[in-house]
Every structure is written in C-alpha cells, then in structure tokens.
Design a protein around this motif. Structure first.
Motif, PDB file in Angstrom:
ATOM      1  N   ARG A 177      -0.789  36.098 -36.068  1.00 10.44           N
ATOM      2  CA  ARG A 177       0.025  37.317 -36.041  1.00 10.44           C
ATOM      3  C   ARG A 177       0.381  37.693 -37.477  1.00 10.44           C
ATOM      4  O   ARG A 177       0.997  36.890 -38.189  1.00 10.44           O
ATOM      5  N   VAL A 178      -0.024  38.895 -37.869  1.00 10.73           N
ATOM      6  CA  VAL A 178       0.361  39.412 -39.191  1.00 10.73           C
ATOM      7  C   VAL A 178       1.704  40.116 -39.011  1.00 10.73           C
ATOM      8  O   VAL A 178       1.799  41.110 -38.283  1.00 10.73           O
ATOM      9  N   VAL A 179       2.724  39.563 -39.648  1.00  9.36           N
ATOM     10  CA  VAL A 179       4.081  40.115 -39.537  1.00  9.36           C
ATOM     11  C   VAL A 179       4.220  41.156 -40.653  1.00  9.36           C
ATOM     12  O   VAL A 179       4.200  40.806 -41.837  1.00  9.36           O
ATOM     13  N   PRO A 180       4.312  42.438 -40.295  1.00  8.27           N
ATOM     14  CA  PRO A 180       4.178  43.462 -41.339  1.00  8.27           C
ATOM     15  C   PRO A 180       5.360  43.491 -42.303  1.00  8.27           C
ATOM     16  O   PRO A 180       6.502  43.588 -41.880  1.00  8.27           O
ATOM     17  N   ALA A 181       5.024  43.408 -43.604  1.00 12.63           N
ATOM     18  CA  ALA A 181       6.024  43.609 -44.652  1.00 12.63           C
ATOM     19  C   ALA A 181       5.797  44.975 -45.281  1.00 12.63           C
ATOM     20  O   ALA A 181       6.703  45.554 -45.871  1.00 12.63           O
ATOM     21  N   GLN A 182       4.562  45.477 -45.123  1.00 10.40           N
ATOM     22  CA  GLN A 182       4.213  46.792 -45.665  1.00 10.40           C
ATOM     23  C   GLN A 182       3.189  47.447 -44.732  1.00 10.40           C
ATOM     24  O   GLN A 182       2.257  46.773 -44.269  1.00 10.40           O
ATOM     25  N   ILE A 183       3.384  48.734 -44.455  1.00 13.93           N
ATOM     26  CA  ILE A 183       2.433  49.500 -43.635  1.00 13.93           C
ATOM     27  C   ILE A 183       2.199  50.828 -44.348  1.00 13.93           C
ATOM     28  O   ILE A 183       3.165  51.516 -44.683  1.00 13.93           O
ATOM     29  N   GLU A 184       0.923  51.133 -44.576  1.00 12.78           N
ATOM     30  CA  GLU A 184       0.612  52.404 -45.240  1.00 12.78           C
ATOM     31  C   GLU A 184      -0.239  53.288 -44.339  1.00 12.78           C
ATOM     32  O   GLU A 184      -1.248  52.832 -43.792  1.00 12.78           O
ATOM     33  N   PHE A 185       0.184  54.525 -44.200  1.00 10.46           N
ATOM     34  CA  PHE A 185      -0.529  55.514 -43.375  1.00 10.46           C
ATOM     35  C   PHE A 185      -1.198  56.518 -44.305  1.00 10.46           C
ATOM     36  O   PHE A 185      -0.527  57.103 -45.176  1.00 10.46           O
ATOM     37  N   TRP A 186      -2.484  56.707 -44.108  1.00 14.66           N
ATOM     38  CA  TRP A 186      -3.286  57.626 -44.945  1.00 14.66           C
ATOM     39  C   TRP A 186      -3.913  58.646 -44.027  1.00 14.66           C
ATOM     40  O   TRP A 186      -4.556  58.284 -43.038  1.00 14.66           O
ATOM     41  N   GLN A 187      -3.696  59.897 -44.356  1.00 19.83           N
ATOM     42  CA  GLN A 187      -4.261  60.990 -43.552  1.00 19.83           C
ATOM     43  C   GLN A 187      -5.074  61.871 -44.476  1.00 19.83           C
ATOM     44  O   GLN A 187      -4.553  62.386 -45.470  1.00 19.83           O
ATOM     45  N   GLN A 188      -6.342  62.042 -44.131  1.00 20.38           N
ATOM     46  CA  GLN A 188      -7.187  62.892 -44.969  1.00 20.38           C
ATOM     47  C   GLN A 188      -6.717  64.339 -44.928  1.00 20.38           C
ATOM     48  O   GLN A 188      -6.320  64.838 -43.873  1.00 20.38           O
ATOM     49  N   ARG A 198       3.954  55.071 -47.504  1.00 18.77           N
ATOM     50  CA  ARG A 198       4.040  53.610 -47.457  1.00 18.77           C
ATOM     51  C   ARG A 198       5.439  53.185 -47.043  1.00 18.77           C
ATOM     52  O   ARG A 198       6.433  53.672 -47.585  1.00 18.77           O
ATOM     53  N   PHE A 199       5.493  52.280 -46.070  1.00 21.79           N
ATOM     54  CA  PHE A 199       6.759  51.713 -45.595  1.00 21.79           C
ATOM     55  C   PHE A 199       6.802  50.251 -46.015  1.00 21.79           C
ATOM     56  O   PHE A 199       5.841  49.515 -45.781  1.00 21.79           O
ATOM     57  N   THR A 200       7.912  49.853 -46.621  1.00 22.64           N
ATOM     58  CA  THR A 200       8.061  48.467 -47.072  1.00 22.64           C
ATOM     59  C   THR A 200       9.333  47.911 -46.454  1.00 22.64           C
ATOM     60  O   THR A 200      10.391  48.574 -46.514  1.00 22.64           O
ATOM     61  N   ARG A 201       9.237  46.728 -45.867  1.00 18.31           N
ATOM     62  CA  ARG A 201      10.427  46.150 -45.224  1.00 18.31           C
ATOM     63  C   ARG A 201      11.159  45.263 -46.229  1.00 18.31           C
ATOM     64  O   ARG A 201      10.590  44.290 -46.728  1.00 18.31           O
ATOM     65  N   ILE A 202      12.383  45.649 -46.509  1.00 15.60           N
ATOM     66  CA  ILE A 202      13.192  44.879 -47.470  1.00 15.60           C
ATOM     67  C   ILE A 202      14.496  44.526 -46.768  1.00 15.60           C
ATOM     68  O   ILE A 202      15.221  45.416 -46.326  1.00 15.60           O
ATOM     69  N   GLY A 203      14.727  43.209 -46.623  1.00 15.39           N
ATOM     70  CA  GLY A 203      15.942  42.753 -45.937  1.00 15.39           C
ATOM     71  C   GLY A 203      16.066  43.314 -44.532  1.00 15.39           C
ATOM     72  O   GLY A 203      17.151  43.698 -44.111  1.00 15.39           O
ATOM     73  N   GLY A 204      14.934  43.401 -43.843  1.00 13.79           N
ATOM     74  CA  GLY A 204      14.955  43.852 -42.445  1.00 13.79           C
ATOM     75  C   GLY A 204      15.015  45.369 -42.279  1.00 13.79           C
ATOM     76  O   GLY A 204      15.040  45.866 -41.160  1.00 13.79           O
ATOM     77  N   VAL A 205      15.045  46.118 -43.397  1.00 15.14           N
ATOM     78  CA  VAL A 205      15.124  47.585 -43.314  1.00 15.14           C
ATOM     79  C   VAL A 205      13.844  48.176 -43.896  1.00 15.14           C
ATOM     80  O   VAL A 205      13.374  47.748 -44.955  1.00 15.14           O
ATOM     81  N   TRP A 206      13.300  49.165 -43.192  1.00 12.78           N
ATOM     82  CA  TRP A 206      12.084  49.824 -43.688  1.00 12.78           C
ATOM     83  C   TRP A 206      12.431  50.883 -44.727  1.00 12.78           C
ATOM     84  O   TRP A 206      13.261  51.747 -44.472  1.00 12.78           O
ATOM     85  N   HIS A 207      11.769  50.800 -45.886  1.00 11.61           N
ATOM     86  CA  HIS A 207      11.924  51.809 -46.939  1.00 11.61           C
ATOM     87  C   HIS A 207      10.644  52.626 -47.018  1.00 11.61           C
ATOM     88  O   HIS A 207       9.550  52.074 -46.863  1.00 11.61           O
ATOM     89  N   HIS A 208      10.803  53.905 -47.290  1.00 14.69           N
ATOM     90  CA  HIS A 208       9.663  54.827 -47.252  1.00 14.69           C
ATOM     91  C   HIS A 208       9.362  55.399 -48.633  1.00 14.69           C
ATOM     92  O   HIS A 208      10.276  55.720 -49.388  1.00 14.69           O
ATOM     93  N   GLU A 209       8.083  55.512 -48.954  1.00  9.73           N
ATOM     94  CA  GLU A 209       7.675  56.199 -50.188  1.00  9.73           C
ATOM     95  C   GLU A 209       6.450  57.043 -49.892  1.00  9.73           C
ATOM     96  O   GLU A 209       5.590  56.634 -49.098  1.00  9.73           O
ATOM     97  N   TRP A 210       6.338  58.177 -50.566  1.00  8.58           N
ATOM     98  CA  TRP A 210       5.084  58.916 -50.590  1.00  8.58           C
ATOM     99  C   TRP A 210       4.289  58.394 -51.786  1.00  8.58           C
ATOM    100  O   TRP A 210       4.863  58.082 -52.832  1.00  8.58           O
ATOM    101  N   LEU A 211       2.979  58.323 -51.651  1.00  3.44           N
ATOM    102  CA  LEU A 211       2.131  57.859 -52.764  1.00  3.44           C
ATOM    103  C   LEU A 211       1.151  58.961 -53.143  1.00  3.44           C
ATOM    104  O   LEU A 211       0.671  59.699 -52.272  1.00  3.44           O
ATOM    105  N   PHE A 212       0.846  59.044 -54.427  1.00  2.00           N
ATOM    106  CA  PHE A 212      -0.254  59.927 -54.826  1.00  2.00           C
ATOM    107  C   PHE A 212      -1.534  59.450 -54.132  1.00  2.00           C
ATOM    108  O   PHE A 212      -1.728  58.235 -53.980  1.00  2.00           O
ATOM    109  N   PRO A 213      -2.379  60.398 -53.775  1.00  3.94           N
ATOM    110  CA  PRO A 213      -3.591  59.971 -53.067  1.00  3.94           C
ATOM    111  C   PRO A 213      -4.563  59.240 -53.980  1.00  3.94           C
ATOM    112  O   PRO A 213      -5.443  58.544 -53.500  1.00  3.94           O
TER     113      PRO A 213
END
Ligand SMILES: Cc1cc2nc3c(=O)[nH]c(=O)nc-3n(C[C@H](O)[C@H](O)[C@H](O)COP(=O)(O)O)c2cc1C
Length: 213
Positions: A177-188, A198-213
């Motif tokens: 089981r891969v326990v997600p610490a980071q999940i990135e969604f890419w849409q063409q 990109r969502f990053t889990r820090i201390g049990g809370v998901w943080h969100h960032e937009w990334l340059f493509p």
C-alpha cells in the motif's frame, strides 16, 4: 475537471480582504478522475507505473494494477520474492504514475509503502480466478526459466497439488500500500499550457500548490 472554488472571507470593514481556497480532497478528486477513466479509457484504467529504488538508489519502474484506492492508500499485489518487493523492503518508498490518454490526464502519487495485512491479502486473493491463483503459486517472478514449458509444467503441478479445493494465498504473494504523501494531477491543455496541481500532506493536512507545466 474539478476546479478549486475561491471564496472571499473575513471581509470585516477595514480588514484586509484575502482569498481563501476551499480545497477539494485530493483522494476524492482521484476517485472522480479514476471513475471517468474507467468509463472512458480504452485500456485498463487501473494500470499504473510503480517506481522503486534499491538501497543504493538505483531506480526501477514497471506496470502493476491498482486493486484498491481509499483514504488509507493505493494497493497493488505482487510476488514478495520479486525485485520490486526487494526494493520496497530495502527502501519502503514508491511513486505511482497513471496515464489516461483519452482524458489527457496524468496522476502521480508518492509516499511511504506498507505491507497489506495477511487478512486483506487473503480476501483479495480469494477473489482471483483460479488460474491466476495457480499462476501465483507457479511463478518465481523475475527469475530466469527454461522457456514457457517450465511455466506450463509448474502450473500443471500446482493444479494437481491443489486438486478441487480452494487455492490458498501463497506465503510469497501479497500486496503493498502506497500511503500518499504527495498527489499531483496533470490535465493537458492546448499549447502545452497544462494544469498541474500538487497536494502535499503535512502533519495530516493537505496543502495545495499550482505548478508551472
Ligand atoms: C498492464 C500491466 C499490469 C501488470 N500488473 C502487475 C501486477 O499487478 N502485479 C505484478 O506483480 N506484476 C504486474 N505486471 C508485470 C510487471 O510489470 C513486472 O513485469 C513484474 O511484476 C516483475 O517486476 P519486478 O521484476 O520489477 O519485480 C503487469 C504488467 C503490465 C504490463
């Protein structure tokens, strides 16, 4: 695609106005994208690349099938004597990558890897077709063999050995089981102006960032 909702908050007179994002839960977003992929993709939407590295940091990647995805993580099953299982024992971290070409989407999931419980693996193994169960017993995954005949012989031997009763799970076959610490969604998007979140889990809370493509 699901969008972040932006809402104004804290607009007391004279107070600084600020934008507050109400974030979608990335696991729910994954479930939405996955459901669409299962409906619309021509190939198996559960197929995902899983990248591992050995203790020396040497990478390896191969396809596996997603068998469960929920708040606890993303599960796949394999032979516990395989190179990927060796890697995961030496270095229990992995990244998964889904590509859904009809939807023009990619999802990457990375994190710590845990072994699934024996009870969970038994329950899943019991749902597999009998020939797949016998194949799990017969295959020394990733070890050299003397041609297909050796596999067919091994399957025949296992078929006789198990007779007509239920086939138990081999002790050398289970799930991770891969326990997600980071999940990135890419849409063409047109002209490579793609969306990446990109969502990053820090201390049990998901943080969100937009990334340059
Ligand atoms: C679409 C697809 C799905 C696969 N699913 C699995 C799987 O769920 N479990 C598995 O052990 N191997 C699966 N395989 C085979 C692996 O890619 C790989 O060849 C095998 O597990 C040995 O990997 P390793 O030597 O890195 O351990 C799949 C291959 C493909 C192409």
């Amino acid at each position: 695609m699901r969008r972040l909702h932006q809402t104004r908050r804290g607009a007391a007179p004279g107070a600084l106005r600020h934008w507050d994002m109400q974030l979608p839960d990335p696991l729910r977003l994954f479930q939405e994208w996955f459901a669409e992929a299962r409906d619309r993709e021509k190939s198996d939407a559960t197929a995902m690349a899983v990248a591992t590295a050995d203790a020396a940091g040497r990478p390896a990647v191969r396809m596996v099938l997603l068998k469960q995805a929920d708040a606890r993580g993303f599960v796949f099953y394999t032979n516990l004597d395989s190179p990927k299982a060796d890697n995961l024992r030496a270095n229990p971290r992995a990244e998964l990558c889904f590509h859904w070409p009809v939807l023009e989407r990619q999802v990457r999931v990375s994190g710590q890897v845990d072994a699934v419980s024996d009870a969970e693996a038994d329950a899943y193994f019991a749902t597999r077709p009998r020939l797949s169960q016998l194949g799990a017993w017969a295959s020394h995954q990733s070890k050299p063999m003397n041609g297909r005949y050796e596999l067919e012989q091994a399957v025949a031997r296992e078929t006789v050995r198990h007779g007509v009763g239920p086939v138990p799970r081999p002790p050398f076959w289970s799930g991770f089981r891969v326990v997600p610490a980071q999940i990135e969604f890419w849409q063409q998007k047109p002209f490579r102006h793609h969306d990446r979140q990109r969502f990053t889990r820090i201390g049990g809370v998901w943080h969100h960032e937009w990334l340059f493509p």
